[in-house]
Design a protein around this motif. Sequence first.
Motif, mmCIF file in Angstrom:
data_model
loop_
_atom_site.group_PDB
_atom_site.id
_atom_site.type_symbol
_atom_site.label_atom_id
_atom_site.label_comp_id
_atom_site.label_asym_id
_atom_site.label_seq_id
_atom_site.Cartn_x
_atom_site.Cartn_y
_atom_site.Cartn_z
ATOM 1 N N GLY A 18 0.828 -1.327 -0.108
ATOM 2 C CA GLY A 18 -0.131 -0.142 -0.033
ATOM 3 C C GLY A 18 0.939 1.506 -0.017
ATOM 4 N N ILE A 19 2.213 1.090 0.444
ATOM 5 C CA ILE A 19 3.037 2.320 0.339
ATOM 6 C C ILE A 19 3.122 2.994 -1.061
ATOM 7 N N GLY A 20 3.431 1.843 -2.063
ATOM 8 C CA GLY A 20 3.449 2.176 -3.350
ATOM 9 C C GLY A 20 2.364 3.044 -4.110
ATOM 10 N N ALA A 21 1.165 2.487 -3.655
ATOM 11 C CA ALA A 21 -0.242 3.015 -4.067
ATOM 12 C C ALA A 21 -0.362 4.484 -3.457
ATOM 13 N N THR A 22 -0.002 4.682 -2.115
ATOM 14 C CA THR A 22 -0.372 5.653 -1.429
ATOM 15 C C THR A 22 0.594 6.887 -1.925
ATOM 16 N N LEU A 23 1.868 6.538 -2.004
ATOM 17 C CA LEU A 23 2.868 7.625 -2.762
ATOM 18 C C LEU A 23 2.450 7.941 -3.912
ATOM 19 N N ILE A 167 -13.660 5.028 -1.485
ATOM 20 C CA ILE A 167 -14.017 4.794 -2.641
ATOM 21 C C ILE A 167 -13.392 3.510 -3.249
ATOM 22 N N GLY A 168 -12.813 2.684 -2.572
ATOM 23 C CA GLY A 168 -12.111 1.433 -3.077
ATOM 24 C C GLY A 168 -10.748 1.471 -3.417
ATOM 25 N N TYR A 169 -10.069 2.635 -3.226
ATOM 26 C CA TYR A 169 -8.597 2.687 -3.873
ATOM 27 C C TYR A 169 -7.714 2.013 -2.725
ATOM 28 N N MET A 170 -6.917 0.922 -3.329
ATOM 29 C CA MET A 170 -6.148 0.087 -2.452
ATOM 30 C C MET A 170 -5.100 0.747 -1.725
ATOM 31 N N ASP A 171 -5.165 1.636 -1.156
ATOM 32 C CA ASP A 171 -4.045 2.646 -0.477
ATOM 33 C C ASP A 171 -3.487 1.679 1.092
ATOM 34 N N LEU A 172 -3.058 2.204 1.744
ATOM 35 C CA LEU A 172 -2.754 1.568 2.982
ATOM 36 C C LEU A 172 -3.839 1.405 3.993
ATOM 37 N N MET A 173 -4.808 2.470 4.079
ATOM 38 C CA MET A 173 -5.784 2.337 4.942
ATOM 39 C C MET A 173 -6.614 1.093 4.277
ATOM 40 N N ARG A 174 -7.016 1.158 3.035
ATOM 41 C CA ARG A 174 -7.884 0.104 2.568
ATOM 42 C C ARG A 174 -7.366 -1.269 2.871
ATOM 43 N N ARG A 175 -6.401 -1.419 2.582
ATOM 44 C CA ARG A 175 -5.443 -2.650 2.789
ATOM 45 C C ARG A 175 -5.481 -3.023 4.389
ATOM 46 N N SER A 180 -7.869 -6.517 8.540
ATOM 47 C CA SER A 180 -8.718 -6.577 9.556
ATOM 48 C C SER A 180 -9.995 -7.557 9.668
ATOM 49 N N ALA A 181 -10.553 -7.428 8.398
ATOM 50 C CA ALA A 181 -11.623 -8.396 8.005
ATOM 51 C C ALA A 181 -11.253 -9.929 7.987
ATOM 52 N N LYS A 182 -9.999 -10.117 7.458
ATOM 53 C CA LYS A 182 -9.538 -11.491 7.294
ATOM 54 C C LYS A 182 -9.271 -12.069 8.509
#
Length: 221
Positions: A18-23, A167-175, A180-182
């Motif tokens: 998620g770091i790459g997606a966030t950056l 909105i479903g973007y797979m950043d750090l928070m979404r991951r 958490s759900a898993k």
Amino acid sequence: MNIDFTQIVPWIPYLLGGIGATLKLVVVSILLGLLLGTLLALCKLTNQPILKGFANVYTSIFRGTPLILQLVIIYFGIPQITGYDIGAYESAVLAFGLNSGAYVSEIIRAGILAVDKGQVEAAQALGIPYKQMMKDIILPQAIKNILPALINEFVTLTKESAIVSVIGYMDLMRRADFVSAKIYASFEPLLFVGLIYWSMVFILTSIGSWVERRLRQSDQR
């Protein structure tokens, strides 16, 4: 206390992804906001009433409404209005870039106004064109004055990027939410991601401080 960090160990590579997606989101948004903010600041300082009015209205709208509202309107509103199915990443970049541009414009405007008026008068006396004067004389001095404020805006943008998870973007928070759900536990992945955000902000702040020191040293020479 039912806390077990070992259960997130298998998920660490996924979370770090998620770091790459966030950056990717933050860097592009910063560049867009910086470019747009500079143009808006120049519009606010011009003698053209239409440009000045547009820049002031733009800033008022984007500073006066919540960022998450702007994000959701772009993500859900654009497909409804235009029929174009905009992606989560494009929506996030657009929302963050447009929002940041409004704040950056005020920072740059204040920096330009803080430059000694004698610089402008001297440039005009020498017959230097307005665009060249701004590019070569005024803006470089303004950037030195507003660098701390710009770094603070970029830090805020980095932290606020977490809202794109809605909105479903797979950043750090979404991951982190996905993990958490898993594993049926929220504290461990959220704390781990929180440390990543803190590290990113710490590095950005350190870079800003280093650049600021370098600029001060160059002024003393």
